[in-house]
Every structure is written in C-alpha cells, then in structure tokens.
Design an enzyme around this catalytic site. Structure first.
Site, PDB file in Angstrom:
ATOM      1  N   THR A   1       0.730  -0.815  -0.482  1.00  0.00           N
ATOM      2  CA  THR A   1       0.513   0.504   0.019  1.00  0.00           C
ATOM      3  C   THR A   1       0.954   0.991  -0.066  1.00  0.00           C
ATOM      4  O   THR A   1       2.079   1.400   0.132  1.00  0.00           O
ATOM      5  CB  THR A   1      -1.062  -0.205   1.220  1.00  0.00           C
ATOM      6  OG1 THR A   1      -1.881   1.470   1.720  1.00  0.00           O
ATOM      7  CG2 THR A   1      -0.287  -0.396   2.684  1.00  0.00           C
ATOM      8  N   ASP A   2       0.482   1.960  -0.772  1.00  0.00           N
ATOM      9  CA  ASP A   2       0.873   3.729  -0.322  1.00  0.00           C
ATOM     10  C   ASP A   2       1.275   4.172   0.915  1.00  0.00           C
ATOM     11  O   ASP A   2       1.506   5.334   0.899  1.00  0.00           O
ATOM     12  CB  ASP A   2      -0.088   4.839  -0.926  1.00  0.00           C
ATOM     13  CG  ASP A   2      -1.502   4.926  -1.230  1.00  0.00           C
ATOM     14  OD1 ASP A   2      -1.815   4.113  -0.034  1.00  0.00           O
ATOM     15  OD2 ASP A   2      -1.183   6.141  -1.714  1.00  0.00           O
ATOM     16  N   GLU A   3      -0.107   3.632   1.565  1.00  0.00           N
ATOM     17  CA  GLU A   3      -0.121   4.262   3.361  1.00  0.00           C
ATOM     18  C   GLU A   3       1.634   3.585   4.143  1.00  0.00           C
ATOM     19  O   GLU A   3       1.766   4.588   4.830  1.00  0.00           O
ATOM     20  CB  GLU A   3      -1.088   3.230   3.588  1.00  0.00           C
ATOM     21  CG  GLU A   3      -1.865   3.675   3.313  1.00  0.00           C
ATOM     22  CD  GLU A   3      -3.493   3.346   4.192  1.00  0.00           C
ATOM     23  OE1 GLU A   3      -3.323   3.008   5.733  1.00  0.00           O
ATOM     24  OE2 GLU A   3      -5.012   3.095   3.231  1.00  0.00           O
TER      25      GLU A   3
ATOM     26  N   TYR B   1      -1.661  -0.996  11.083  1.00  0.00           N
ATOM     27  CA  TYR B   1      -1.840  -1.280   9.739  1.00  0.00           C
ATOM     28  C   TYR B   1      -0.475  -1.088   8.392  1.00  0.00           C
ATOM     29  O   TYR B   1       0.678  -2.130   8.183  1.00  0.00           O
ATOM     30  CB  TYR B   1      -3.081  -1.015   8.992  1.00  0.00           C
ATOM     31  CG  TYR B   1      -2.992  -1.173   7.425  1.00  0.00           C
ATOM     32  CD1 TYR B   1      -2.961  -2.359   6.972  1.00  0.00           C
ATOM     33  CD2 TYR B   1      -3.653  -0.535   6.862  1.00  0.00           C
ATOM     34  CE1 TYR B   1      -3.319  -2.411   5.299  1.00  0.00           C
ATOM     35  CE2 TYR B   1      -2.999  -0.753   5.432  1.00  0.00           C
ATOM     36  CZ  TYR B   1      -3.151  -1.824   4.896  1.00  0.00           C
ATOM     37  OH  TYR B   1      -3.157  -2.236   3.188  1.00  0.00           O
TER      38      TYR B   1
ATOM     39  N   LYS C   1       2.091  -3.656   6.963  1.00  0.00           N
ATOM     40  CA  LYS C   1       2.954  -3.383   5.822  1.00  0.00           C
ATOM     41  C   LYS C   1       4.510  -3.698   5.518  1.00  0.00           C
ATOM     42  O   LYS C   1       4.977  -3.448   4.485  1.00  0.00           O
ATOM     43  CB  LYS C   1       1.790  -2.062   4.921  1.00  0.00           C
ATOM     44  CG  LYS C   1       0.472  -3.192   5.193  1.00  0.00           C
ATOM     45  CD  LYS C   1      -0.058  -4.997   4.707  1.00  0.00           C
ATOM     46  CE  LYS C   1       0.584  -4.786   2.902  1.00  0.00           C
ATOM     47  NZ  LYS C   1      -0.516  -5.737   2.262  1.00  0.00           N
TER      48      LYS C   1
HETATM   49  N1  LIG Z   1      -8.356  -2.226  -0.498  1.00  0.00           N
HETATM   50  C1  LIG Z   1      -6.586  -0.686  -0.656  1.00  0.00           C
HETATM   51  O1  LIG Z   1      -7.576   0.227  -0.625  1.00  0.00           O
HETATM   52  C2  LIG Z   1      -5.350  -1.099  -0.495  1.00  0.00           C
HETATM   53  C3  LIG Z   1      -4.699  -0.663  -1.744  1.00  0.00           C
HETATM   54  C4  LIG Z   1      -3.047  -0.560  -1.385  1.00  0.00           C
HETATM   55  C5  LIG Z   1      -3.031  -1.719  -1.364  1.00  0.00           C
HETATM   56  N2  LIG Z   1      -3.653  -3.303  -0.279  1.00  0.00           N
HETATM   57  C6  LIG Z   1      -3.440  -4.007  -0.286  1.00  0.00           C
HETATM   58  O2  LIG Z   1      -4.123  -5.165  -0.326  1.00  0.00           O
HETATM   59  C7  LIG Z   1      -3.906  -6.940  -0.234  1.00  0.00           C
HETATM   60  C8  LIG Z   1      -5.306  -6.679  -0.327  1.00  0.00           C
HETATM   61  O3  LIG Z   1      -6.181  -5.984   0.523  1.00  0.00           O
HETATM   62  P1  LIG Z   1      -8.068  -5.981   0.480  1.00  0.00           P
HETATM   63  O4  LIG Z   1      -8.545  -4.918   0.573  1.00  0.00           O
HETATM   64  O5  LIG Z   1      -8.306  -6.601  -1.031  1.00  0.00           O
HETATM   65  O6  LIG Z   1      -8.274  -6.368   1.827  1.00  0.00           O
HETATM   66  P2  LIG Z   1      -9.022  -7.499   2.674  1.00  0.00           P
HETATM   67  O7  LIG Z   1      -9.682  -7.280   3.491  1.00  0.00           O
HETATM   68  O8  LIG Z   1     -10.338  -7.434   1.856  1.00  0.00           O
HETATM   69  O9  LIG Z   1      -8.661  -9.358   2.427  1.00  0.00           O
HETATM   70  C9  LIG Z   1      -7.858  -9.661   2.474  1.00  0.00           C
HETATM   71  C10 LIG Z   1      -7.913 -11.171   2.427  1.00  0.00           C
HETATM   72  O10 LIG Z   1      -6.759 -11.771   3.641  1.00  0.00           O
HETATM   73  C11 LIG Z   1      -7.587 -12.694   4.061  1.00  0.00           C
HETATM   74  N3  LIG Z   1      -6.826 -13.286   4.812  1.00  0.00           N
HETATM   75  C12 LIG Z   1      -5.622 -12.306   6.324  1.00  0.00           C
HETATM   76  N4  LIG Z   1      -5.631 -13.286   7.183  1.00  0.00           N
HETATM   77  C13 LIG Z   1      -4.983 -14.318   6.533  1.00  0.00           C
HETATM   78  C14 LIG Z   1      -3.835 -14.863   7.037  1.00  0.00           C
HETATM   79  N5  LIG Z   1      -3.566 -14.994   7.688  1.00  0.00           N
HETATM   80  N6  LIG Z   1      -3.852 -16.078   6.094  1.00  0.00           N
HETATM   81  C15 LIG Z   1      -4.553 -16.166   5.095  1.00  0.00           C
HETATM   82  N7  LIG Z   1      -5.536 -15.625   4.679  1.00  0.00           N
HETATM   83  C16 LIG Z   1      -5.507 -14.786   5.494  1.00  0.00           C
HETATM   84  C17 LIG Z   1      -8.979 -12.823   4.322  1.00  0.00           C
HETATM   85  O11 LIG Z   1      -9.704 -13.744   4.551  1.00  0.00           O
HETATM   86  C18 LIG Z   1      -8.838 -12.079   3.214  1.00  0.00           C
HETATM   87  O12 LIG Z   1     -10.110 -12.819   2.495  1.00  0.00           O
HETATM   88  C19 LIG Z   1      -3.635  -6.804   1.331  1.00  0.00           C
HETATM   89  O13 LIG Z   1      -1.810  -6.663   1.166  1.00  0.00           O
HETATM   90  C20 LIG Z   1      -3.726  -4.972   1.177  1.00  0.00           C
HETATM   91  O14 LIG Z   1      -2.853  -4.357   2.243  1.00  0.00           O
HETATM   92  C21 LIG Z   1      -5.715  -2.406  -0.127  1.00  0.00           C
END
Ligand SMILES: NC(=O)c1ccc[n+]([C@@H]2O[C@H](COP(=O)([O-])OP(=O)(O)OC[C@H]3O[C@@H](n4cnc5c(N)ncnc54)[C@H](O)[C@@H]3O)[C@@H](O)[C@H]2O)c1
Length: 331
Positions: free
Chosen positions: A120-122, A147, A151
């Site tokens: 993430t950009d965070e 969080y 990351k």
């Molecule tokens: N949502 C955003 O805007 C955003 C932006 C940039 C980066 N990201 C990154 O993208 C990735 C996905 O984000 P998202 O929004 O889809 O998150 P989300 O919370 O919707 O999904 C996370 C998934 O990971 C699974 N999970 C959690 N702990 C686990 C474990 N110990 N073992 C296996 N699975 C596990 C959960 O069951 C879920 O299905 C993350 O790494 C997040 O940091 C998200």
C-alpha cells in the site's frame, strides 16, 4: 502457469482471481485464504470451477511450503487490511502481515518460486494537503498506524530476501482501491450501502483528507503487468491520478443517488488520520506501458453502486455488525 493467490477471497484478491480466470485461460489458480471476517467464499462463486480454494493461514509453515512448492508464481494479497481495526487490536496485523509474509518468503526462497508482494502507499505516511509532491519509489517509509507499519515491515522483509537470498520478488504499492466485493467496513462501500438503505453517509472529521482512488481492475491489471514484465527486486507504485478528498467522494455519491449535497453527517475523526496520499506511477507507465482504463471516477463509482444494488445478498450479512462496531466509537 500455476498461480497461488494468497488472500484471494478478499476484495482485491477475489477481483484478481476473477480477472485472471477471464483473461488467462492457461492459468491454474489456487487460493490460500484464512476466510477471516474479510474473506468470503461467495466472492469466488462465479469462478469456483476454475479455482481451488484452500482454507488456511499464510502463517501455517507446512501448508505454505506445500502450496508454494506446487506453484510457479505466488501473488500475495493476504493481509489484515483495515486501519480502524488495527487501532483496536494490532495483534492479528503483526501475525498475518509480518509473520505470514515471512513464512511465504521462506517457502519461495526454498522452492525458487517467483513472488509478487502487494502493498500500500500508506507505508509512506502522509503528505500535507497543500504539498505538490507525490510518493515515488524513493520516498522514505514513514507509516502511521499498526496497519501501515506492519505493511511497511513486510515490504522490507521482501527487499531483504531479494538482496540476501536472491529471491525473485517484485513489490507494488498501490493507492486506495474501489470496486465490487469490497467489505462494507471500508469508506466507499459503507457510504453506498448506507445510501441504498436510505441513511445518510458518515464523514470522518471535516472530510478534507485526500485519497488517490483507483479502480480495483486497474490495480490488478498493473499487478499482471509487473509479474509479466517487471524487473526483479524492483518496487512499482500503482496509482491512477485519482486524488479526491472524502467530502468530494461523499458529494459525488449523493449526486449519483439523486440526494442533496449536504445530506450527510460528520462523525469523529480517526486518530492519527493521514492527511493526503498521492502516487507518482511514472515508472509503471513509462517502463512497463501500463495505463488505467477507469479514468472517470464518477463512471467507476456509478458502476460500483450498480454492483452493490445488484448484489445485496453478498454484503447484507455483514452490514449490521459493521455499523454496530462503528457505533461503539461514535463513527
Ligand atoms: N484496499 C485497498 O485500497 C488497498 C490499497 C493498496 C494495497 N492494499 C493491499 O492489498 C491487499 C488486499 O487488500 P484487500 O483490501 O483486498 O483486503 P481484504 O481485507 O478485503 O482481504 C484480505 C484477505 O486476506 C485474508 N487473510 C487475512 N489473514 C489471513 C491469513 N493469516 N492467511 C490467509 N489469508 C488471510 C482474508 O480472509 C481476506 O480474504 C492487502 O495486502 C492490502 O494491504 C489494499
């Protein structure tokens, strides 16, 4: 190609799996997901025949070793992802984001498997509202929350495993995503589902915090571009020049629902709430030739609203509990 997608039952991961099945007929997809509150088997229902879903944790050493050993590439989305939850209880963030990433890195190191780490950009902290700067791959890490700090730590582990052990990994840091299958705890789906229920959107503080919005399909197209063409060891920033403050987002949603521009409530701000994120994606655009397809935020939002209207059965079960949780903090 045998693709292992961690967190493939979550928001971005499920969209990635669906896109992969649609666009890559030769891909054999396995999802490893712990199915926490954020993971939903139903998000993969439309592709169930093409995807193997393994329920388990990325911290399970033996399971991870077996699945990585059977894969050509690992795309690592699994994370605890919600800032507000990390303020409430940081411990699962440390376990999944740090220990889980470490477990995967040890397995890809052993098996020589290509690894792509989603971040993430965070990790860069925030920018002042009036600062013309954007984040670049050279911006120093300065995370604010449990969080974003976990990351950031996971990114640094990946970099060290590339440098110390020659792991074939790439990293991407993306801005805020929106689109189908996003949990109702997150800002945009929360407001959309409130509006569907005839309630008023709820805005943190004055709503001046700026996020750089990108449609989830543009994020995932960029991830495949990096897996196909990216340089090993490199970090790519993914963003679509979509800077908007939260007030503008709420007003656009109100307009799309045919409601008055001030028909929302202010609620207490999140502690330590980052002011502004903005991504400079020049490296991805110039070196790898990626460009976003969703360039009109309003159109992307309208399509997302249509999806939530048509898929109430998907989000309704989580709505009441999510609002009850927010009510405890007055948000
Ligand atoms: N949502 C955003 O805007 C955003 C932006 C940039 C980066 N990201 C990154 O993208 C990735 C996905 O984000 P998202 O929004 O889809 O998150 P989300 O919370 O919707 O999904 C996370 C998934 O990971 C699974 N999970 C959690 N702990 C686990 C474990 N110990 N073992 C296996 N699975 C596990 C959960 O069951 C879920 O299905 C993350 O790494 C997040 O940091 C998200």
């Amino acid at each position: 190609m045998r693709v292992l997608v961690t967190g493939g039952a979550g928001f971005i991961g499920a969209n990635f799996v669906q896109q992969t099945v649609r666009e890559r007929p030769d891909a054999e997809v396995t999802v490893l997901d712990a199915l926490t509150y954020a993971g939903d088997r139903g998000s993969l229902a439309s592709v169930a025949e093409r995807v193997t879903l393994v329920e388990g944790s990325i911290t399970d050493v033996a399971l991870v070793d077996r699945l990585v050993g059977e894969s050509d590439v690992v795309v690592h989305f699994a994370a605890e992802s919600h800032n507000d939850n990390s303020l409430d209880d940081p411990s699962p963030f440390v376990q999944t984001n740090l220990v889980g990433t470490f477990t995967l890195l040890e397995a890809v190191r052993k098996h020589g498997t290509r690894f792509h780490h989603i971040s993430t950009d965070e990790v860069y902290g925030d920018l002042e509202l009036d600062d013309p700067a954007k984040f670049t791959p050279e911006t120093p890490y300065n995370p604010s929350s449990p969080y974003s700090s976990t990351k950031a730590g996971s990114d640094l582990l990946v970099r060290a495993w590339v440098r110390s052990f020659g792991v074939a990994a790439t990293i991407s840091n993306c801005s805020n995503n929106y689109g189908p299958y996003q949990h109702v705890e997150k800002f945009i789906p929360r407001q959309i589902t409130n509006l569907i229920d005839g309630l008023r959107p709820r805005l943190y503080g004055a709503g001046l915090n700026v996020r750089d919005w990108i449609h989830v399909e543009d994020h995932n197209a960029a991830v495949w571009t990096i897996i196909d063409k990216g340089r090993i060891g490199e970090t790519y920033l993914i963003g679509a020049d979509g800077e908007r403050n939260n007030l503008e987002v709420v007003r656009t949603l109100l307009e799309l629902f045919g409601r008055e521009p001030d028909d929302f409530d202010h609620v207490a701000d999140r502690p330590g709430h980052d002011l502004r994120y903005a991504i400079d994606a020049t490296r991805l655009r110039d070196e790898l030739g990626w460009a976003p397809r969703y360039t009109e935020f309003k159109d992307g939002l309208a399509a997302t609203i249509d999806w939530y209207r048509a898929n109430e059965a998907w989000w309704r079960p989580a709505k009441a509990a999510t609002e009850a949780k927010y009510a405890r903090t007055g948000q």
